[in-house]
Enzyme design. Structure first.
Site, short mmCIF file in Angstrom:
data_model
loop_
_atom_site.label_atom_id
_atom_site.label_comp_id
_atom_site.label_asym_id
_atom_site.label_seq_id
_atom_site.Cartn_x
_atom_site.Cartn_y
_atom_site.Cartn_z
N ASP A 1 0.78 -1.24 0.00
CA ASP A 1 0.00 0.00 0.00
C ASP A 1 0.81 1.29 0.00
OD1 ASP A 1 -1.51 -2.20 0.60
OD2 ASP A 1 -2.45 -1.35 2.37
N GLU B 1 2.70 -9.99 11.40
CA GLU B 1 2.36 -9.51 10.06
C GLU B 1 3.63 -9.04 9.34
OE1 GLU B 1 -0.26 -6.16 10.28
OE2 GLU B 1 -0.74 -6.17 8.14
C1 9WN Z 1 -5.83 -2.79 2.31
C2 9WN Z 1 -4.77 -7.83 4.36
C3 9WN Z 1 -4.17 -6.71 3.58
C4 9WN Z 1 -3.03 -7.19 2.66
C5 9WN Z 1 -2.27 -6.02 2.05
C6 9WN Z 1 -1.83 -5.10 3.16
C7 9WN Z 1 -3.04 -4.61 3.97
C8 9WN Z 1 -5.16 -3.39 3.55
C9 9WN Z 1 -5.11 -2.40 4.67
O1 9WN Z 1 -3.72 -5.73 4.50
O2 9WN Z 1 -3.86 -3.83 3.11
O3 9WN Z 1 -6.02 -3.77 1.35
O4 9WN Z 1 -6.19 -2.10 5.22
O5 9WN Z 1 -4.05 -1.88 5.01
O6 9WN Z 1 -1.12 -4.02 2.66
O7 9WN Z 1 -1.17 -6.48 1.30
O8 9WN Z 1 -3.54 -7.98 1.64
O9 9WN Z 1 -3.77 -8.55 5.02
#
Ligand code: 9WN
Length: 483
Positions: free
Chosen positions: A199, A430
């Site tokens: 992100d 994570e």
């Molecule tokens: C937005 C779920 C996801 C991962 C992504 C990570 C994070 C989300 C967030 O979490 O993104 O999609 O709310 O930050 O960046 O890679 O799939 O684990």
């Protein structure tokens, strides 16, 4: 400018910490603990990334999770992918989130009220009965489906798992080829920073300056209820994420729109290429010889396009291409190393990638043993903030495979050992501080646990079938000037 320059002096590189000293945990114990995380994170037919922070089904998370689940729960692994694919849109896109209707709306932002897929997404064929987001994530799904099948072919054939999944997976790849080749050179384009899955990568800083943020008070972040602000994207980032997603939604999720953010990402396209090879294997298994050849050919073309469009010989790695600016983004993110996992990558390019990974920017094999998400010497390096430095397990898992595929078994073994140690010592975090190995973000994280199971159960088997012919790298031979 395509060349990445070094912006921090050597003395500031904080990468001298040895992996934590701790007796190695027994593999059976670690596997049992990983399986328990996946059991606890199961909600309905899917496994959530983390119960508090991410209480819905995420697209690439579920693919990685299925890859781990297959070793202990092959039926559940098949169902993980089936649940996701059941929410596919008629235009072929696989949404990045499938919302669980029993989870309160305020538990995650942006919620279904924001995306309004069953209404705003109808022109693009969003399901009427399920709420989803309208953007996508890296296409790891065909690869996951093939690996899940291989774990228990008898169960897979009895349930016609591949026969049912293949048309959906092929439609997903066709969507990326037909609707998302915005650059016109055969690569898939990401239209939101959430799409490459990394992100707040510093790669997106420059492209995002063109995006006016949504006003501060116009949305409420739920992530800060669970995560430390220093570990998460900033409010300014979020304002821009919201603006881009709202504009896409208001266009009816139309891919012919003029996008303020449009990038060809090497990580996304590398995983697409690996999955295209997996689709070829699936087609072969299903007796669809002509389809197999078409997938192999597409994988070959994708590999060639990545090398031509995204390879930076001066940097010794792949870089994202900003289609709006018409140039490569001069930032080193770990996404630019992921093409190492692509079969058929020119050997000289693979060798250069390994040199870069093991050099001062990523320090593979030194320090904590895992690569950071972003350049240790980069201007925006931040040990704690999400994709701006921390080390992630999915990224390192892909690299581990790439190292093996290209003949670097010793490095792959060392990376594998480091990942297992950190999965154990951090409680399946994570992400990690890439200097100390300390846990950051959520604990008991889905793909960390799943990929731990996978590392424990496999060693050295290639993801997909035979060795495809190498794509020529003649136009972009790496130079000796790389790091
Ligand atoms: C937005 C779920 C996801 C991962 C992504 C990570 C994070 C989300 C967030 O979490 O993104 O999609 O709310 O930050 O960046 O890679 O799939 O684990």
């Amino acid at each position: 400018m395509d060349r990445v320059t070094e912006t921090a002096p050597l003395t500031t590189v904080p990468h001298q910490t040895a992996p934590p000293e701790r007796p190695a945990v027994r593999p059976t114990v670690l596997a049992r603990r990983a399986a328990r995380v996946l059991a606890v994170n199961r909600i309905g037919g899917a496994t959530v990334p983390a119960r508090s922070l991410y209480p819905h089904q995420w697209s690439w998370d579920s693919a990685f999770i299925a890859i781990g689940l297959r070793h202990r729960f092959p039926l559940r692994a098949q169902q993980e992918l089936e649940t996701l694919l059941a929410a596919q849109w008629e235009d072929g896109r696989v949404p990045h989130i499938v919302f669980n209707p029993v989870v309160p709306r305020g538990a995650y932002f942006p919620s279904p009220d924001f995306w309004r897929s069953s209404d705003a997404g109808r022109p693009a064929g969003a399901p009427r009965e399920r709420e989803t987001s309208g953007i996508v994530q890296p296409p790891v799904h065909a690869l996951a489906a093939w690996l899940v099948h291989r774990a228990d072919p008898e169960l897979s054939r009895r349930r016609a798992f591949l026969a049912r999944a293949y048309p959906r997976l092929a439609a997903w790849h066709a969507y990326l080829a037909d609707r998302r080749d915005l650059g016109g050179h055969g690569l898939a384009t990401c239209v939101h920073p959430w799409e490459p899955g990394m992100d707040n990568s510093p790669c997106w800083d420059a492209p995002l300056t063109r995006v006016p943020p949504a006003p501060r008070g116009s949305f409420r972040r739920a992530d800060l209820d669970h995560g430390a602000p220093a570990d998460r994207p900033t409010d300014l980032d979020y304002g821009r994420y919201v603006r881009l997603a709202a504009d896409y939604r208001d266009s009816g999720y139309h891919d012919g729109s003029a996008f303020a953010f449009a990038v060809e990402d090497p990580g996304f396209n590398a995983l697409l290429t690996a999955s295209e090879h997996a689709l070829a294997d699936i087609a072969r298994e299903l007796g669809l010889g002509h389809r197999r050849a078409a997938h192999e050919e597409r994988a070959r073309r994708l590999t060639g396009a990545m090398v031509r469009r995204l390879w930076s010989p001066e940097s010794g790695q792949f870089l994202p291409r900003d289609l709006v600016a018409g140039a490569l983004v001069a930032e080193r993110s770990a996404a630019g190393l992921l093409p190492l996992a692509v079969p058929g990558l020119p050997a000289a390019v693979a060798a250069a990638l390994v040199r870069t990974a093991a050099g001062p920017h990523f320090a593979l094999g030194a320090g904590i043993g895992m690569v950071p998400s972003y350049d240790l010497r980069g201007r925006a390096f931040d040990r704690h903030r999400y994709w701006r430095g921390p080390a992630w397990f999915n990224v390192n898992w892909v690299l581990e495979h790439g190292l093996r595929r290209h003949g670097y078994a010793g490095r792959a073994d060392a990376l594998r050992a480091a990942m297992l140690t950190h999965a154990d010592t951090t409680g399946f975090a994570e992400y990690l501080d890439p200097v100390t190995g300390e846990a950051r973000g959520a604990l008991d994280f889905g793909w960390t646990a799943a990929l731990t199971l996978d590392l424990l159960a496999t060693r050295g088997e290639p993801w997909t079938g035979g060795q495809p012919p190498e794509v020529s790298s003649s136009a972009s031979e790496p130079t000796a000037a790389q790091a």
